[in-house]
Scaffold this active site. Structure first.
Site, short mmCIF file in Angstrom:
data_model
loop_
_atom_site.label_atom_id
_atom_site.label_comp_id
_atom_site.label_asym_id
_atom_site.label_seq_id
_atom_site.Cartn_x
_atom_site.Cartn_y
_atom_site.Cartn_z
N GLU A 184 0.84 -1.21 0.00
CA GLU A 184 0.00 0.00 0.00
C GLU A 184 0.87 1.26 0.00
O GLU A 184 1.82 1.36 0.77
CB GLU A 184 -0.91 0.02 1.23
N MET A 320 0.33 -2.81 8.73
CA MET A 320 -0.33 -2.87 7.42
C MET A 320 -1.38 -3.97 7.43
O MET A 320 -1.12 -5.08 7.89
CB MET A 320 0.71 -3.11 6.32
N GLU A 321 -2.57 -3.66 6.89
CA GLU A 321 -3.76 -4.50 7.07
C GLU A 321 -3.95 -5.59 6.04
O GLU A 321 -5.08 -6.05 5.84
CB GLU A 321 -5.01 -3.60 7.06
N ASN A 322 -2.91 -6.06 5.35
CA ASN A 322 -3.08 -7.11 4.35
C ASN A 322 -4.09 -8.15 4.83
O ASN A 322 -4.01 -8.63 5.96
CB ASN A 322 -1.74 -7.82 4.11
N GLU A 355 -5.80 -2.36 12.71
CA GLU A 355 -5.59 -3.23 11.55
C GLU A 355 -6.71 -4.24 11.36
O GLU A 355 -7.08 -4.56 10.23
CB GLU A 355 -4.24 -3.96 11.66
N HIS A 358 -9.68 -2.76 9.69
CA HIS A 358 -9.48 -2.68 8.24
C HIS A 358 -9.96 -3.95 7.52
O HIS A 358 -10.23 -3.89 6.31
CB HIS A 358 -8.00 -2.50 7.92
N GLU A 377 -8.96 4.74 6.45
CA GLU A 377 -8.14 5.09 7.61
C GLU A 377 -8.90 5.84 8.69
O GLU A 377 -8.66 5.62 9.88
CB GLU A 377 -6.93 5.91 7.15
#
Length: 945
Positions: A184, A320-322, A355, A358, A377
Site C-alpha cells: 500500500e 499494514m492491514e493485508n 488493523e 481494516h 483510515e
C-alpha cells in the site's frame, strides 16, 4: 471507447508492425488501441499506447495465478503471473503496472489456453507512469476472457516497500534474512506485474518456492506443500477472496508462532523471531477478542479461515492491514511485561484494533480511489476506540480520543491543510494522503456524526454500507446514503436496499426538531479544508453565534485574511449546556450567523458538549471569565471532556489574538485541585511546550520564571507521584508524564531519585528491573554523563526488545553533548546499530533537544539526497523529517533558512504538501513569540515573587 483511431494510435501500430509477419502486421494495422491525454511522466517507449496515469478501464482482471521464488541467499526474486482478464472494449493492448521488474516473456492466451500468437509479444515500457503495455497481433474482443502470462525477475529491494529484504540478529549474533511485502498504496507493481489500482479487485492463487528451513505465509492458508528437491519446497496457498492488489502479502522467514481460535472458528496466529516468541502472548489475546467484537458489531463474519499477525524487524509505518496477514513493526505487536510500560500496552492494543478494523473497512469494502482513503483510515482509527473501549474498558481509551481531535485541529488550522477528500493522482500525491487529515480528522468527523445520529443509527448505517459494498468499492456518497437510509434489517436479509429518490429525499432525521440533508451537511466537512471557530456572545436570553474558518498562522489584520475566509461555511451540529439545565441542547447551524435561546437564568454556557463536535469555540464578552470562575469554584460541574476542551480552546485562541495569554493562564489556575488526568495533562502539555520552545531561545529570564512557575504550581501533583508501576493505566500515564517533565525542569528531588535508580541499574550491569513507566526518564537523567551514555549504547545493541530500545534511544538523544548527538545521527545514517526505520524518530528526538536542534537541521539538509534515495519522496519518514526537524523553530531567521533550503530543492519540495505544512507551523511559532512573549513575561512577573 470510440472505434475511431487517433493519429497517435496509427503511429503506434505502424511502429509495431515491423515486429510481426505480414499477416500479423495487417491485423495490427486495422486494430483498435487505447487513447489518453498527454501527461508529464518519465521517458516512455515511443510506441507506448497509453498516456494516462490511471489504467484503462476496459481490461478488467478477474484472477491472478502467481508463482514466486524469492531467493534469500542471492536476494533475487523470480516469478510468473497468469492474469485472467475480461475485455470490455475491443483492443490490441493490455496496459498494466510494473516497476523495476525485468519482464522476460509475455504471452496472451484465449479462453481455451491457446496462444494468440506464435511470436514473442512485445512489452513496451512507460517508467514515468510505472506501466507496461503488451501488444496482441489479434484483436482482444469485447465480452471475451483472455489470459495474460508474464515471466519476470527482480531484486529483493532495500527499503520498506514492494517485496523487500529484512533481517535480524539472534542472541548469538547471527544475522538471519527474511523477505516481506508492503504494497500500500502503489507498490504491488514492484513485486509482480498487476493492475495496481484499488478498484481492480480480483482473486489470487499464490504459489511460493522456499528453502526447507523457512516458512512461507500469504493471505490464505497453505493447501499443500510439495518437496521439489533437498533444497527447495513449494507451498500452494488457497485461492483468496476478491481483493485489491495492495492487500496481497507474502512473507518468507524462519519465525515461530503462537495460535488460538476465535468463537467463530477463525485461527489467529502471532509470528515473531524465535527468541521473541514470549512477547507475542498479549497480542494473541487482543487479536482474538477484537475479531470476536468486530464480528458482532458489524454483524458480518470475518470471511477468511485464518488471521496471521507478524512482527517484521524492518518496517517503516506502524502496521499494514493485508487481508489475513497483517504486518507490524515490532513495537506495534510485541509486548514484554518485564520492560513494556502501560502506554506500550495501550499502543499495541490500539494498533491491532486498527488493523483488524481494516479487515472490514478497507478490505471488505475499499474506496474507489485514493482520494477517499479516509473511508479506510478514518474509520479504522475511530473503530480502534469503539473496539478497545468495549474489549478492554480498564484501558480507558475514551480518554485519548480528545488528543486525536486536538492533533487534527493542529493540522487543520494551518492553511496548508487539505480537504478530507482530496485529489491524488500520482504515487507521490497518493502517499501523502496517509496523514493526520485522513486518520485523525476522519475519525473525529465520524465521532461527531455518531453523536449526531445516535450510536444505534450510526452502527446500523455502517453495517448497511459494509453489506451493500462487500467485495466492492465505495465513495463518500455511498456512506452518506447508507447512513441516511431508513430501510429495515429485513430489507437487507432479503437482498433489497430501498435506495430510491423518494427515500433519499426523505432523509428522515431530525436534529433538534429540524430536518437535515445528511449529504449536504457532511460535504461541508469532507470537501473543504479547515476547522470552524464558533464565536458566541450572550445578549440577554439569546446566544448569538458566528462561524468563521479558524487559522493560526494568519491574523485578521493580514491582507490575505479575507481571501482565506471566503467561501467557507460548515453545517455545524451545535450542542451546549447551561448552568440552569443538565440537558444537552442541540442546534444545527447552517449559516454564517445564528442565535439560540439559553434563557435568562443561565450564569454560564458551555458550547460543544464533551467536544463531540469538530469545532472550536470562543466566548466573547464575559463568557471566558464566567467559565474561569466556574472551574475555580466548582470544576466538576463540567465533565472532564469539557474541562479539557476549554483548556485546549483557550490556548489555541491566544495564537490568533482572540484571547490573551493571561486569561488562558488564569483559566488553568484551578488545575492544582484537578483530580482527572486528562485536563491535568492538557494544561501541563501547553506549559511544557512553551518551556521547550523558550529553552531554545535567548529569553533566559522568561524561561527560568516559567520553569519556577510550573514546579511551584504543580508541586503537589509532582510530590504525589510514586516511582512504581502501580495504579490504573490513566494514573500510570500521568505519573510518567509528570515525573518526566519534573526531571526535564531540573526538579532536585526528581533528579536525585532518577540518578540513584540509574546508578543502581548501572551497578547491576543492566539486570535490575526499573519501573517500566519511568524507565525512559531514568535513562535520560543517566545519559547526561559519559559512562551512563556509553553503557546505554551497549544496552541498546544488546536489548531483545524494540520497545525497550526506543526508550534507550530517546534517552541517548537527550544528551547535552553535541558530539554524542552527532554520533547518534551518523549511526542512524549507517543503518547498522540503529535501523533505518528509526532514523526519522531519532532525528526528531535530537531536534527537540535544545542542544541538538541545529545539529538535526544541518544533518537533514546535508543528507537530503541520500534520504530521498533511501526512502520514497512522500514517505512517512521523509514527511516526518521535514516537519519534525523544524517543529521547534520560532525565529524569523530560522523560517528564512527553511525557505532558502526548500527553494534549493524546489523540484522535489514543490511535490510535497509537507514542506508547506512545516513552513506554516514555524510561521505560527514566530507569530506566537511576537504576540505572547511579552504578555507571558508580564504575567509571570506578577505571579512569581
Amino acid at each position: 471507447m470510440s472505434s475511431n483511431m487517433s493519429v497517435v494510435t496509427l503511429l503506434t501500430l505502424t511502429l509495431l508492425a515491423a515486429m510481426f509477419r505480414s499477416s500479423s502486421a495487417h491485423q495490427a494495422s486495422s486494430s483498435i488501441g487505447p487513447q489518453g491525454e498527454a501527461s508529464n511522466g518519465g521517458a516512455a517507449d515511443p510506441a507506448f499506447p497509453w498516456s494516462h496515469l490511471r489504467l484503462p478501464s476496459y481490461i478488467v482482471p478477474v484472477h491472478y495465478e502467481l508463482r514466486l521464488h524469492p531467493n534469500l541467499t542471492e536476494l533475487r526474486l523470480s516469478g510468473s503471473v497468469r492474469v485472467q482478464v475480461e475485455v470490455k472494449n475491443d483492443t490490441n493492448w493490455v496496459v498494466l503496472h510494473s516497476k523495476a521488474l525485468n519482464i522476460s516473456n509475455a504471452m496472451l492466451l484465449d479462453h481455451s489456453m491457446a496462444a494468440l500468437s506464435e511470436q514473442v509479444l512485445p512489452v513496451l515500457h512507460h517508467p514515468g507512469h510505472e506501466q507496461v503495455a503488451v501488444f496482441s497481433p489479434r484483436v482482444l474482443s469485447s465480452g471475451h476472457t483472455y489470459f495474460l502470462h508474464l515471466q519476470f525477475g527482480a531484486e529483493l529491494t532495500e527499503g520498506f516497500y514492494g517485496f523487500y529484504k529484512s533481517s535480524y540478529k539472534t542472541g548469538a549474533g547471527e544475522t538471519r534474512v527474511l523477505a516481506s511485502t508492503h504494497f500500500e498504496p502503489t507498490s504491488a507493481r514492484k513485486a509482480f506485474p498487476c493492475f495496481d489500482e484499488p478498484s481492480f479487485k480480483a482473486n489470487y492463487t499464490v504459489t511460493i518456492r522456499r528453502s526447507p528451513e523457512h516458512i512461507a505465509l500469504s493471505n490464505m492458508p497453505i493447501e499443500k506443500t510439495v518437496r521439489l528437491n533437498e533444497d527447495l519446497v513449494e507451498d500452494h496457498f488457497a485461492t483468496s477472496v476478491k481483493m485489491s492488489t495492495y492487500l496481497v502479502a507474502f512473507v518468507i522467514c524462519d519465525f515461530r508462532s503462537v495460535s488460538a481460535t476465535t468463537s467463530s472458528g477463525v485461527k489467529v496466529s502471532i509470528y515473531a523471531a524465535p527468541e521473541k516468541l514470549h512477547q507475542t502472548h498479549y497480542a494473541l489475546e487482543v487479536a482474538v477478542k477484537t475479531l470476536d467484537f468486530y464480528e458482532k458489531y458489524f454483524n458480518i463474519n470475518y470471511p477468511l479461515p485464518k488471521q496471521d499477525l507478524i512482527a517484521i524487524p524492518d518496517f517503516e509505518s506502524g502496521a499494514m492491514e493485508n487481508w489475513g496477514l497483517t504486518t507490524y513493526r515490532e513495537t506495534s505487536l510485541l509486548y514484554d511485561p518485564r520492560s513494556s510500560s502501560a502506554q506500550d500496552k495501550l499502543w499495541v492494543t490500539m494498533v491491532i484494533a486498527h488493523e483488524l478494523a481494516h479487515q472490514w473497512f478497507g478490505n471488505l469494502v475499499t474506496m474507489v480511489w485514493w482520494n477517499d482513503i479516509w473511508l479506510n483510515e478514518g474509520f479504522a482509527r475511530y473503530m480502534e476506540y469503539i473496539a478497545v473501549e468495549a474489549t478492554y474498558p480498564e484501558l480507558h481509551v475514551e480518554e485519548y480520543l480528545l488528543n486525536v481531535c486536538f492533533a487534527a485541529v493542529g493540522r487543520d488550522s494551518l492553511n496548508s491543510s487539505r480537504p478530507i477528500s482530496s485529489a491524488a493522482e500520482n504515487p507521490t500525491q497518493i502517499r501523502e494522503m496517509f496523514d493526520t487529515v485522513s486518520y485523525d480528522k476522519g475519525a473525529c468527523v465520524l465521532h461527531m456524526l455518531r453523536h449526531f445520529l445516535t450510536d444505534e443509527v450510526f452502527q446500523s448505517g455502517i453495517v448497511r454500507y459494509l453489506r451493500k459494498f462487500s467485495y466492492g468499492n465505495a465513495q463518500n456518497q455511498d456512506l452518506w446514503d447508507s447512513l441516511a437510509n431508513t430501510c429495515s434489517e429485513e430489507d437487507f436479509t432479503s437482498g433489497k436496499f430501498c435506495y430510491n429518490d423518494r427515500q433519499a429525499s426523505k432523509n428522515a432525521y431530525l436534529f433538534a426538531g429540524e430536518h437535515l440533508n445528511l449529504t449536504a451537511m457532511m460535504n461541508t466537512w469532507t470537501l473543504q479544508k479547515g476547522v470552524p471557530l464558533v464565536t458566541v456572545t450572550r445578549e440577554g436570553s439569546r446566544l448569538l453565534l458566528k462561524q468563521e474558518r479558524f487559522l493560526k498562522a494568519v491574523l485578521p489584520s493580514d491582507p490575505v485574511w479575507a481571501t482565506l475566509q471566503q467561501g467557507y461555511l460548515w453545517h455545524i451540529p451545535l450542542t451546549f449546556k447551561t448552568s440552569s439545565s443538565r440537558t444537552v441542547h442541540r442546534h444545527l447551524m447552517v449559516t454564517k450567523t445564528d442565535s439560540v435561546d439559553v434563557g435568562d437564568q443561565a450564569s454560564w454556557v458551555k458550547v460543544n458538549t464533551d467536544m463531540a463536535g469538530y469545532y472550536l469555540v470562543h466566548y466573547e464578552g464575559r463568557g471566558w471569565d464566567q467559565l474561569t470562575q466556574l472551574l475555580r469554584e466548582n470544576h466538576t460541574a463540567l465533565s472532564y471532556h469539557d474541562r479539557t476542551h476549554l483548556i485546549h480552546n483557550a490556548f489555541q485562541l491566544i495564537v490568533t489574538g482572540k484571547l490573551s495569554m493571561g486569561r488562558a493562564l488564569d483559566l488553568i489556575g484551578y488545575l492544582p485541585s484537578e483530580t482527572h488526568t486528562v485536563p491535568l495533562l492538557e494544561g501541563l502539555g501547553f506549559l511544557g511546550a512553551y518551556y521547550r520552545m523558550l529553552e531554545k531561545t535567548a529569553e533566559h529570564d522568561v524561561t527560568q520564571k516559567l520553569r519556577t512557575y510550573i514546579l511551584r504550581f504543580f508541586g503537589d501533583v509532582i510530590d504525589r507521584q510514586t516511582w512504581e508501576d502501580k495504579g490504573s493505566v490513566t494514573e500510570r500515564h500521568l505519573r510518567s508524564e509528570v515525573i518526566s517533565l519534573a526531571c526535564d525542569l531540573g526538579h532536585a528531588p526528581c533528579l536525585r531519585q532518577a540518578n540513584q535508580r540509574f546508578a543502581d541499574w548501572l551497578h547491576s550491569e543492566g539486570k535490575l528491573s526499573l519501573p517500566a513507566d519511568l524507565t525512559e526518564t531514568i535513562y535520560s537523567v543517566g545519559a547526561q554523563d559519559e559512562r551512563g551514555w556509553e553503557f546505554l549504547l551497549h544496552a541498546y545493541t544488546a536489548s531483545p526488545s524494540e520497545t525497550h530500545k526506543h526508550k534507550i534511544l530517546s534517552a541517548m538523544g537527550s544528551s547535552r553533548d553535541k558530539n554524542k548527538l552527532s554520533r547518534l545521527l551518523e549511526m542512524a545514517l549507517e543503518g547498522e546499530v540503529i535501523r533505518n526505520q528509526d532514523l526519522s524518530t531519532l532525528v526528531y528526538l535530537v531536534a527537540r533537544n535544545p542542544h541538538g536542534q541545529q545539529l538535526a537541521w544541518a544533518f537533514f539538509k546535508k543528507n537530503w539526497g541520500f534520504l530521498v534515495q533511501k526512502f520514497q519522496l512522500s514517505s512517512f519518514c521523509i514527511r516526518s523529517l521535514i516537519v519534525g526537524t523544524t517543529a521547534w523553530f520560532s525565529s524569523a531567521e530560522e523560517l528564512s533558512d527553511m525557505r532558502s533550503f526548500f527553494q534549493s530543492i524546489e523540484e522535489q519540495a514543490s511535490q510535497l504538501r509537507a514542506t508547506q505544512v512545516a513552513l506554516d507551523n514555524v510561521q505560527k511559532n514566530v507569530l506566537w513569540m511576537e504576540m505572547n512573549l511579552g504578555p507571558l513575561r508580564d504575567w509571570l512577573n506578577r505571579h512569581i515573587h
